[in-house]
Design a protein around this motif. Structure first.
Motif, mmCIF file in Angstrom:
data_model
loop_
_atom_site.group_PDB
_atom_site.id
_atom_site.type_symbol
_atom_site.label_atom_id
_atom_site.label_comp_id
_atom_site.label_asym_id
_atom_site.label_seq_id
_atom_site.Cartn_x
_atom_site.Cartn_y
_atom_site.Cartn_z
ATOM 1 N N ARG A 192 0.691 -1.379 0.040
ATOM 2 C CA ARG A 192 0.178 0.124 -0.014
ATOM 3 C C ARG A 192 0.694 1.169 -0.021
ATOM 4 N NH1 ARG A 192 -5.634 0.507 2.877
ATOM 5 N NH2 ARG A 192 -6.651 -1.217 2.264
ATOM 6 N N SER A 193 2.025 1.136 0.470
ATOM 7 C CA SER A 193 2.839 2.475 0.729
ATOM 8 C C SER A 193 4.025 2.531 0.217
ATOM 9 C CB SER A 193 2.929 2.423 2.480
ATOM 10 O OG SER A 193 3.720 1.431 2.771
ATOM 11 N N ARG A 194 4.638 1.611 -0.684
ATOM 12 C CA ARG A 194 5.706 1.561 -1.400
ATOM 13 C C ARG A 194 5.391 1.301 -2.734
ATOM 14 N NH1 ARG A 194 6.117 3.419 3.063
ATOM 15 N NH2 ARG A 194 7.471 2.885 4.771
ATOM 16 N N HIS A 195 6.607 1.711 -3.501
ATOM 17 C CA HIS A 195 6.792 1.391 -5.030
ATOM 18 C C HIS A 195 6.374 -0.091 -5.204
ATOM 19 C CE1 HIS A 195 8.419 0.992 -9.199
ATOM 20 N NE2 HIS A 195 8.186 2.141 -9.216
ATOM 21 N N GLY A 196 5.564 -0.259 -6.372
ATOM 22 C CA GLY A 196 5.091 -1.589 -6.647
ATOM 23 C C GLY A 196 6.002 -2.450 -6.697
ATOM 24 N N ALA A 197 7.136 -2.509 -7.358
ATOM 25 C CA ALA A 197 8.401 -3.403 -7.390
ATOM 26 C C ALA A 197 8.724 -3.803 -5.961
ATOM 27 C CB ALA A 197 9.323 -2.791 -8.174
ATOM 28 N N ILE A 198 8.845 -2.878 -5.075
ATOM 29 C CA ILE A 198 9.154 -3.169 -3.751
ATOM 30 C C ILE A 198 7.997 -4.026 -3.163
ATOM 31 C CG2 ILE A 198 9.594 -2.318 -1.166
ATOM 32 C CD1 ILE A 198 10.976 -0.098 -2.721
ATOM 33 N N GLY A 199 6.855 -3.472 -3.237
ATOM 34 C CA GLY A 199 5.553 -4.289 -2.683
ATOM 35 C C GLY A 199 5.474 -5.697 -3.196
ATOM 36 N N LEU A 200 5.765 -6.002 -4.647
ATOM 37 C CA LEU A 200 5.889 -7.361 -5.057
ATOM 38 C C LEU A 200 7.074 -8.026 -4.639
ATOM 39 C CD1 LEU A 200 4.911 -9.192 -7.359
ATOM 40 C CD2 LEU A 200 6.383 -8.228 -9.103
ATOM 41 N N SER A 201 8.124 -7.448 -4.345
ATOM 42 C CA SER A 201 9.240 -8.306 -3.789
ATOM 43 C C SER A 201 8.817 -8.639 -2.385
ATOM 44 C CB SER A 201 10.382 -7.368 -3.644
ATOM 45 O OG SER A 201 10.743 -6.731 -4.870
ATOM 46 N N VAL A 202 8.275 -7.687 -1.324
ATOM 47 C CA VAL A 202 8.082 -8.301 -0.305
ATOM 48 C C VAL A 202 6.609 -9.341 -0.030
ATOM 49 C CG1 VAL A 202 7.148 -7.642 2.047
ATOM 50 C CG2 VAL A 202 8.585 -6.224 0.779
ATOM 51 N N ALA A 203 5.947 -9.114 -1.183
ATOM 52 C CA ALA A 203 4.801 -10.042 -1.351
ATOM 53 C C ALA A 203 4.925 -11.634 -1.776
ATOM 54 C CB ALA A 203 3.748 -9.633 -2.373
ATOM 55 N N ASP A 204 6.037 -11.654 -2.632
ATOM 56 C CA ASP A 204 6.565 -12.714 -3.258
ATOM 57 C C ASP A 204 7.195 -13.539 -1.841
ATOM 58 O OD1 ASP A 204 5.666 -12.353 -5.926
ATOM 59 O OD2 ASP A 204 7.833 -11.871 -6.604
ATOM 60 N N ALA A 205 8.124 -12.705 -1.373
ATOM 61 C CA ALA A 205 8.809 -13.497 -0.123
ATOM 62 C C ALA A 205 7.797 -13.683 0.867
ATOM 63 C CB ALA A 205 10.003 -12.240 0.354
ATOM 64 N N ALA A 206 6.896 -13.126 1.079
ATOM 65 C CA ALA A 206 5.960 -13.553 2.084
ATOM 66 C C ALA A 206 5.324 -14.871 1.984
ATOM 67 C CB ALA A 206 4.988 -12.294 2.361
ATOM 68 N N LEU A 207 5.282 -15.138 0.643
ATOM 69 C CA LEU A 207 4.682 -16.254 0.294
ATOM 70 C C LEU A 207 5.579 -17.459 0.469
ATOM 71 C CD1 LEU A 207 2.795 -15.285 -3.089
ATOM 72 C CD2 LEU A 207 1.678 -15.902 -0.723
ATOM 73 N N ARG A 208 6.957 -17.115 0.315
ATOM 74 C CA ARG A 208 7.813 -18.253 0.181
ATOM 75 C C ARG A 208 8.247 -18.485 1.860
ATOM 76 N NH1 ARG A 208 10.697 -14.639 -3.419
ATOM 77 N NH2 ARG A 208 11.886 -14.092 -1.796
#
Length: 331
Positions: free
Chosen positions: A139-155
């Motif tokens: 919600r609060s960071r650049h889309g690429a950063i948000g995607l990186s964290v979301a991918d890592a959360a799933l892992r």
């Protein structure tokens, strides 16, 4: 139920309180100590040697010394849980009672929130749950950063599904950042193994190239498997995200690593026409990655998102290759 971590990422450096150091100001003046925050010091030479994201983890632990009951959120929760952190964000993030007031003081950003947040205790520290942390950053960071964290959360949590993150975003009372988060959360995929792969996925899309398949395995002649980060099957192209650690000596002499890579590429070329390689220095400015993919025979099939690419450069230029990449910029 989320997987509860056995403990947070530990403080990477000894943290010394004022009471433990005689005349800390003099030690700082002599270059022996560095001040992390008011009342907390670290050995200066060791501090200078830390990678930026590791310094940030130390900052979070320094705040925890003074505020043991703090609930860490955003990048601070991500750092403690081992999720990607880009560079040294400097500011430590904590949650406040909804009746409190959001503010920034002494390097601590206090966030108020409405609605429920899952709070986990890991090793005596309180953090927002992995789903909420991913949603906060989407919600609060650049889309690429948000995607990186979301991918890592799933892992990090095999029981977590991307659909649950999307639902968590939509169910929040606050609308702030909801629409922004949808882009990253709708693309979250645990098959992306590093932050470089996640950011590469974003840039590939914004450059207008077709979406690749992730982590495709190819059988070798001896019965083993080689796995490629990205594969565009119609174009018979494999893509490899190469970070800096591959050549820094920890996987053996650089010439041996390069020889193994060449042998692996040769095996991959039995299944695909060509293998393309790129790193952070190609992804962040985007134009080099575009040239690499076109040189490999790919062609864009959608318009370029110039605004997203420009904002990516602004968001990441200062921290190119400065990410724990989920890990660790594994190359």
């Amino acid at each position: 139920m989320p997987i509860l971590l056995a403990g947070p990422q530990p403080a990477p450096i000894p943290l010394l309180r004022t009471a433990e150091v005689p005349h800390p100001e003099r030690a700082v003046a002599r270059g022996e100590l560095a001040r992390v925050r008011p009342g907390v010091y670290v050995p200066a030479e060791a501090w200078r040697d830390l990678a930026p994201w590791v310094r940030y983890l130390a900052r979070v632990h320094a705040v925890a010394l003074g505020y043991p009951d703090a609930v860490f959120s955003h990048e601070s929760a991500a750092a403690l849980m081992g999720l990607p952190v880009f560079g040294d964000p400097m500011v430590v993030h904590v949650l406040q009672n909804p009746l409190g007031r959001s503010r920034l003081a002494s390097g601590i950003r206090v966030h108020t929130h409405r609605g429920e947040r899952e709070i986990l205790e890991i090793g005596g520290l309180l953090v927002t749950g992995i789903l909420d942390t991913a949603v906060d950053l989407a919600r609060s960071r650049h889309g690429a950063i948000g995607l990186s964290v979301a991918d890592a959360a799933l892992r990090a949590d095999p029981s977590l599904e991307a659909a649950a993150m999307r639902e968590g975003n939509e169910q929040r009372i606050s609308k702030r950042g909801r629409a922004v988060a949808r882009w990253a959360l709708s693309r979250a995929n645990r098959l992306a193994e590093t932050a470089l792969e996640s950011v590469s996925r974003a840039v590939v899309e914004w450059l207008g190239f077709p979406e690749p398949a992730l982590q495709v395995s190819f059988r070798t002649n001896d019965g083993g498997h080689d796995r490629s980060d990205m594969v565009w099957e119609p174009a018979s192209v494999a893509g490899e995200c190469d970070g800096g650690m591959k050549y820094d000596g920890r996987f053996g002499p650089a010439q041996d690593v390069i020889a193994r890579q060449h042998a692996r590429d040769a095996r991959l070329r039995r299944h695909v026409r060509t293998v393309a390689h790129w790193g952070w220095h190609d992804v962040v400015p985007a134009a080099p990655l575009r040239d690499i993919l076109i040189g490999a025979g790919l062609r864009p099939d959608a318009p370029e998102d110039t605004a997203a690419l420009f904002s990516l450069r602004r968001a990441l230029t200062a921290t190119t290759r400065e990410t724990n990449a989920d890990g660790r910029d594994r190359g």
